[in-house]
Design an enzyme around this catalytic site. Structure first.
Site, short mmCIF file in Angstrom:
data_model
loop_
_atom_site.label_atom_id
_atom_site.label_comp_id
_atom_site.label_asym_id
_atom_site.label_seq_id
_atom_site.Cartn_x
_atom_site.Cartn_y
_atom_site.Cartn_z
N LYS A 33 0.84 -7.37 13.13
CA LYS A 33 -0.24 -6.51 12.63
C LYS A 33 -1.52 -6.88 13.38
O LYS A 33 -1.90 -8.05 13.41
CB LYS A 33 -0.42 -6.69 11.12
CG LYS A 33 -1.43 -5.72 10.53
CD LYS A 33 -1.47 -5.73 9.00
CE LYS A 33 -2.44 -4.64 8.51
NZ LYS A 33 -2.51 -4.53 7.05
N TYR B 226 -8.34 0.61 -3.87
CA TYR B 226 -6.99 1.01 -4.24
C TYR B 226 -6.26 -0.17 -4.86
O TYR B 226 -6.66 -1.32 -4.67
CB TYR B 226 -6.21 1.56 -3.05
CG TYR B 226 -5.58 0.50 -2.18
CD1 TYR B 226 -4.23 0.19 -2.31
CD2 TYR B 226 -6.33 -0.20 -1.26
CE1 TYR B 226 -3.65 -0.79 -1.53
CE2 TYR B 226 -5.77 -1.18 -0.48
CZ TYR B 226 -4.43 -1.47 -0.62
OH TYR B 226 -3.86 -2.45 0.14
N THR C 82 0.82 -1.22 0.00
CA THR C 82 0.00 0.00 0.00
C THR C 82 0.84 1.26 0.00
O THR C 82 0.41 2.29 -0.51
CB THR C 82 -0.95 -0.02 1.22
OG1 THR C 82 -1.83 -1.12 1.07
CG2 THR C 82 -1.76 1.24 1.34
N GLU D 299 -0.97 -28.87 29.16
CA GLU D 299 -2.16 -29.71 29.01
C GLU D 299 -1.86 -30.98 28.23
O GLU D 299 -2.64 -31.93 28.26
CB GLU D 299 -3.29 -28.94 28.32
CG GLU D 299 -3.97 -27.95 29.25
CD GLU D 299 -5.36 -27.55 28.77
OE1 GLU D 299 -6.15 -28.41 28.39
OE2 GLU D 299 -5.62 -26.33 28.77
N THR E 144 1.91 -4.13 4.38
CA THR E 144 1.86 -4.35 5.83
C THR E 144 1.27 -5.71 6.21
O THR E 144 1.48 -6.20 7.31
CB THR E 144 1.03 -3.26 6.53
OG1 THR E 144 -0.30 -3.28 6.01
CG2 THR E 144 1.65 -1.89 6.34
N ASP E 145 0.51 -6.33 5.28
CA ASP E 145 -0.21 -7.56 5.65
C ASP E 145 0.70 -8.69 6.11
O ASP E 145 0.38 -9.43 7.03
CB ASP E 145 -1.07 -8.05 4.48
CG ASP E 145 -2.29 -7.18 4.25
OD1 ASP E 145 -2.56 -6.30 5.09
OD2 ASP E 145 -2.98 -7.38 3.23
C1 SIN Z 1 -0.82 -2.84 3.03
O1 SIN Z 1 0.27 -2.68 2.50
O2 SIN Z 1 -1.14 -2.12 4.01
C2 SIN Z 1 -1.81 -3.87 2.62
C3 SIN Z 1 -1.51 -4.55 1.34
C4 SIN Z 1 -0.25 -5.33 1.36
O3 SIN Z 1 0.12 -5.89 2.38
O4 SIN Z 1 0.38 -5.41 0.30
#
Ligand code: SIN
Length: 332
Positions: A168, A29, A18, A289, A95-96
């Site tokens: 995340k 997007y 992103t 456990e 970020t994913d």
């Molecule tokens: C992001 O970058 O926030 C989401 C999409 C991705 O991980 O490429």
């Protein structure tokens, strides 16, 4: 005549996400629409911090980041780090799956130079895009001697996170990243760094997996547990040739009776089983456990399932047995 101070030299390795995304409507997007050069061009203030050079390694949404791209990225990052003139590197990334890539690189790059991953939650063309300041701060960290030998770092939302700790935690908010167990590595305010503490586990220059020479990694699947999980998906993982299974277990890495039987049989069939937790924090301990010793299971301790998968792949690639794999989870 006074000598001019050496300008830090930072190589930016771009992979998409992103941070390089462009809006396609009021809400939609497209990830990775912008080139690495365009990203740099959007933050002219970077020239105050460092001499920048760029390399486009991939141009993807990070959901498509896979082992082949990890190995290519590691190889390009290692090549940059091995150049004496390079001070540090910055990797732009979605970020994913950023936490997985960061932890993988934390284990396979042989260098004490700063390596900083950075992304954004809002596309570059959005109102109040977070990418430019994240990128500015990431370059400031990568250019700083204070970031040397701290392992791979992630910079986001004015925070610095260790690769091992970061997760995340929110689908859309700019404050999505947390380091739930051991907390932040530090803060960075418009390029000014404040480190809080040392990195706690072995990494980069001290890692036995660095530099990585493997051309592929063994298949490891994550199975997400739930109330009454049946054994079918575990059996399927064994059938399709997984060499390891990470269980995103309930609570402290627990699983239903049927799933437990399937995991025990998987181990007997030569598939390594690592118990992790779907809770997002805390420690999965041995023999609470379940009798992990008797079943031949490994526990992930503090690693979340997606990072446990990374460490398990590297350990399996070395042909390690359950005891040696368990030792890895106490060291890395
Ligand atoms: C992001 O970058 O926030 C989401 C999409 C991705 O991980 O490429």
């Amino acid at each position: 005549m006074a000598e001019s101070p050496t300008v830090p030299r930072i190589r930016l390795l771009a992979t998409g996400g992103t941070i390089a995304g462009a809006q396609t409507g009021a809400r939609g997007y497209a990830a990775a629409a912008m080139s690495a050069e365009a990203l740099l061009g959007a933050v002219p203030e970077l020239t105050d911090l460092a001499a920048m050079e760029v390399e486009q390694v991939a141009r993807i949404g990070s959901q498509d980041m896979d082992e082949a791209i990890w190995l290519k990225l590691a190889s390009r990052a290692q090549a940059a780090l091995d150049e004496p003139a390079i001070t540090g590197i910055v990797i732009t990334h979605g970020t994913d799956t950023m936490e997985e890539t960061a932890y993988f690189l934390n284990l396979v790059l042989k260098s004490t130079k700063p390596v900083v991953l950075v992304g954004a939650m809002r596309p570059a063309t959005a109102i109040s895009a977070d990418g430019p300041m994240n990128l500015y701060n990431a370059v400031a960290v990568a250019a700083s001697a204070a970031a040397v030998d701290r392992g791979v770092l992630v910079v986001s939302n004015d925070e610095i996170h260790f690769a091992r700790e970061i997760a995340k935690t929110n689908t859309t908010q700019v404050g999505t990243f947390k380091s739930p167990n051991r907390g932040l590595a530090g803060l960075v305010n418009r390029g000014r760094l404040h480190f809080f503490g040392p990195v706690v586990r072995r990494h980069t220059a001290g890692s036995e997996f660095a530099p990585i020479t493997a051309r592929e990694l063994p298949r490891v699947e994550i199975i997400y547990a739930h109330a009454g999980l049946q054994r079918d998906l575990l059996d399927a993982a064994v059938r399709i040739g997984a060499k390891g299974i990470v269980l995103a277990g309930v609570g402290a890495g627990n699983l239903s009776t049927g799933a437990l039987t399937a995991c025990a049989e998987a181990v007997k069939a030569g598939v390594m089983v690592v118990r992790s937790s779907r809770t997002g924090g805390g420690v999965v301990e041995r023999n609470i456990e379940f009798d992990d010793d008797a079943y031949g299971f490994v526990v992930a301790e503090e690693l979340n399932p997606q990072k446990a998968r990374v460490l398990l792949m590297l350990g399996l690639q070395r042909g390690l047995d359950a005891a040696a794999l368990q030792a890895l989870f106490t060291v890395y």
